[in-house]
Scaffold this motif. Structure first.
Motif, mmCIF file in Angstrom:
data_model
loop_
_atom_site.group_PDB
_atom_site.id
_atom_site.type_symbol
_atom_site.label_atom_id
_atom_site.label_comp_id
_atom_site.label_asym_id
_atom_site.label_seq_id
_atom_site.Cartn_x
_atom_site.Cartn_y
_atom_site.Cartn_z
ATOM 1 N N LEU A 40 0.825 -1.216 0.000
ATOM 2 C CA LEU A 40 0.000 0.000 0.000
ATOM 3 C C LEU A 40 0.858 1.265 0.000
ATOM 4 N N VAL A 90 3.921 0.314 -3.834
ATOM 5 C CA VAL A 90 3.565 -0.005 -5.222
ATOM 6 C C VAL A 90 3.085 1.257 -5.936
ATOM 7 N N SER A 91 3.895 1.731 -6.861
ATOM 8 C CA SER A 91 3.617 2.933 -7.661
ATOM 9 C C SER A 91 4.738 3.001 -8.687
ATOM 10 N N LEU A 104 4.312 -0.219 -10.369
ATOM 11 C CA LEU A 104 2.927 -0.256 -10.839
ATOM 12 C C LEU A 104 2.871 -0.375 -12.359
ATOM 13 N N TYR A 105 3.813 0.257 -13.010
ATOM 14 C CA TYR A 105 3.929 0.140 -14.474
ATOM 15 C C TYR A 105 4.089 -1.341 -14.842
ATOM 16 N N TRP A 115 0.749 -3.175 -14.314
ATOM 17 C CA TRP A 115 -0.200 -2.988 -15.430
ATOM 18 C C TRP A 115 0.259 -3.773 -16.655
ATOM 19 N N VAL A 117 0.198 -8.041 -9.096
ATOM 20 C CA VAL A 117 1.060 -7.337 -8.141
ATOM 21 C C VAL A 117 2.113 -8.296 -7.591
#
Lengths: 464, 464
Positions: A184, A187-188, A192-193, A196, A227
């Motif tokens: 939380l 992950v970004s 995150l790329y 996706w 994830v």
């Protein structure tokens, strides 16, 4: 990532019939087979390895490991608690060639304190980190646990995750080589790329089969495998690798750094997805290597579950020596016989004896353990004596853990959880080294905050 | 968020039979109905409004709007291009009471340049921003477009998104009140937390029905609705609101700030999901208000599609005056008759005439437009003359756009795309004001980077 599920195993006793319902093993549901009388059977690990086409860890592999590393394989390898793998031999090839790899493991924070069973995979991972001297990432899947448990909010699991991080740190990881993160929080960006990008490669049908999803499954759960999978790509951790630049060819080289994932066998379906698809990413990655453990024995043995809500179901890492003693004496399922006379005549059954199982987790001396086993089987060693030995070893393990745990302040935890360059012998960062020299030369001190140098200084202080 | 799909509409001509196949409208598939001869029919917007239980925008609502704001409703409201809503009246209540709300719209970056049809919702949104003086967030769904188009990578759509951002900025938005973001860059932290939390509320069955997903749909697509939905929560933009603190009660107050979403009617299913579930979030949010547009008329009229790959299918915002002239003269579907004699006898059909449609988008004078329409219908106004008027208005619109577009450097774009506190009359940030005063007093200049003050200074410079 779910921790190895604390489901007990019970061996087939003499005279018992074969299973009439088959065992079920997947990341969300682990059930042993049952015989025609409804008795729980032992997990058949050879069968699951064959079914999923993993390789069993054999003497040859362990022999090669010892020759290459100069270290005796961990007792949990020698005794088959970690029993199966995919491409562990290729990781040894890389180790031999001096090529980099990293370790990746995780925990699903569903409660605020670890019990004994939770710490074992981390203790094993710490040992791998020491032997190989490689960076390690530890994922706290606070996102997953809230998505999968109706009663838990994301706030709950996030809070549990931070508490769990402190317990994990207390397993002894080297801060310089270890990055622990809450999904939380972390992950970004690049991670995150990758999530996706990987999710685009996974049709619903593929994850439905692997994880037993249906129309009532919330869409977050359906997405979550991407994830956990993307966490195995080196490019998800740009801060770890010096001078990471996704626009440069360097990022392609970084993508080629594989990971070795120690984990319970039930998590294998996740990483089969990665192994099937990692070459299809924008920056193709090699298949991650896996090393699989069996499930850990619960205190009650057959029919019991280690549960955070039942203090008598497991040894907690917060237990006092006296609590440990009482739990083993009162609650540990015994393989001894009903009476002294019977025990001496028939002998105990070490395979179902929880105290013996726990002893086998911690007694490193193979000869000594074999002697205990044989004495117990012959009936010359009594249950009480066996329990006493197990209690002593557990008390020692928990005490050492608690001593390390005391040192883990919020500040130390945030040190481990700060995204930063990691430093290890096989791949020191020359840029960092230069900077450190400069700093020392000038006698300057680092600023507070996200500066990696500062955090390592702190670790140094804590250790000295 | 998909842009309003550039699907043309064609009215039923006299003597035509009723539709024998029904229209299909959802975020991924928009098809008009067909008659028994396979002719495309006009979209039936009243029917879709009834089917989805939206409210039609009527004279009463527009009258109230004008009384409250002191502004004449935009011609696109007066002429029914924006024809339907949900809770727009509640937004007017808030406006009347001086309570805050924000605007949210978006674009799916599937190509690197906007055409005329793309700019219309943004031009309308800019007008709403000016009238209401409220903050606006614009989402570039680069994640979505790559997930939904096999030939597009996340790199492609991210690049398109940044180019699109420049075009969007050129629609004239006020930087102080506008935050534009790429999903691939911005979605993390509080936003992603909301995405996960919202995803837990959506079973697969619910999104499957709304978006036509099946077993072959990749899991990223299945997850994406949670991203587009979470974008409507004020708490997804902590930087916008001064002193946002998710641990304080203040965050609950911020969660209660609703948004108004101008959008094409096909996007409604997304926001029905939000309206059904926003009260179930940790910080409950009110239902977002929606204002729905019709689909925009393509250059070829019936059977034509505005397409970035066909330069003759649409007016591009990069077209020269001469290109615009040629496109309208050669490619714009005409509602005029075959011969001069026939035109004078039967009159033209403004409803199917693309030049007339475009004129109606840009001629603000209702009386003048009505006169043109009547003359054309009577046959006293020729197609050539009509086209000439349309060309002049389009050239003017595109020219003004291009002049603003020239000012949009990378630096300006990054200004709009920097997460920061927004400033508007209804809710100025007292903390910021203090800081600005201090700065001016000391004669200091802001540093480069993420400092919101600096960016607004830059805007100020660019405008003066």
């Amino acid at each position: 990532m779910a921790a190895p599920p604390p489901t007990e195993e019970l061996p087939i006793r003499e005279g018992e019939k074969k299973a009439s319902t088959e065992q079920e093993i997947n990341p969300w549901d682990v059930q042993a087979g049952q015989d025609e009388q409804g008795n729980t059977l032992q997990f058949d690990y050879v069968a699951i390895s064959q079914k999923w086409a993993t390789k069993l860890i054999d003497e040859d592999l362990l022999g090669r490991f010892e020759r290459l590393t100069g270290k005796k394989p961990h007792r949990w390898l020698r005794r088959g608690l970690f029993f199966s793998h995919r491409d562990f031999d290729k990781i040894l090839d890389r180790y031999e060639a001096g090529e980099p790899f990293f370790l990746y493991t995780g925990r699903g924070p569903s409660s605020d304190a670890l019990h004994l069973g939770h710490t074992i995979p981390f203790t094993f991972t710490k040992w791998l980190q020491d032997v190989f001297d490689v960076p390690l990432v530890i994922m706290l899947t606070d996102d997953e646990k809230a998505l999968f448990k109706d009663g838990l909010s994301f706030e709950d699991t996030h809070k549990f995750g931070l508490q769990n991080a402190k317990d994990i740190i207390a397993c002894g990881f080297d801060m310089k080589k270890t990055f622990i993160y809450s999904d939380l929080e972390y992950v970004s960006g690049h991670f995150l790329y990758n999530v996706w990008e990987f999710s685009k490669l996974l049709p619903f049908n593929q994850v439905r089969g692997a994880f037993g999803f249906d129309g009532s499954t919330n869409i977050g759960r359906i997405m979550f495998p991407a994830v956990q999978c993307a966490a195995s790509f080196a490019t998800s951790y740009p801060e770890i690798w010096p001078n990471y630049d996704p626009k440069a060819d360097r990022s392609k080289a970084i993508a080629k750094i594989p990971c070795l994932i120690p984990m319970a066998i039930d998590q294998d379906p996740y990483f089969r997805l990665v192994r099937d698809n990692s070459h299809r990413m924008r920056f193709p990655s090699p298949k991650p290597a896996l090393i699989h453990s069996k499930f850990l024995t619960a205190l009650q043995g057959a029919g019991g579950k280690m549960s955070a809500s039942d203090p008598n179901s497991a040894i907690f890492m917060t237990d006092t020596p006296n609590q440990i003693k009482n739990k083993i004496n009162k609650h540990a399922f015994s393989g001894g016989r009903e009476t002294l006379e019977e025990h001496q005549r028939l002998g105990g059954i070490p395979e179902v004896d929880v105290a013996f199982q726990y002893l086998s987790y911690f007694e490193d001396d193979d000869a000594k353990l074999l002697e205990i086993e044989n004495s117990y089987r012959k009936g010359t060693l009594m249950t009480g004596e066996l329990k006493k030995m197990a209690i002593a070893m557990l008390q020692e393990y928990v005490k050492e853990f608690q001593e390390r745990r005391k040192q883990v302040t919020d500040e130390v935890m945030r040190g481990y959880m700060t995204p930063r360059e990691l430093v290890w012998k096989g791949n020191p960062n020359p840029v960092r080294k230069e900077k450190e020299k400069e700093k020392k030369g000038k006698g300057e001190k680092g600023e507070k905050g996200k500066d990696a140098g500062k955090i390592e200084e702190k670790t140094g202080e804590a250790k000295s």
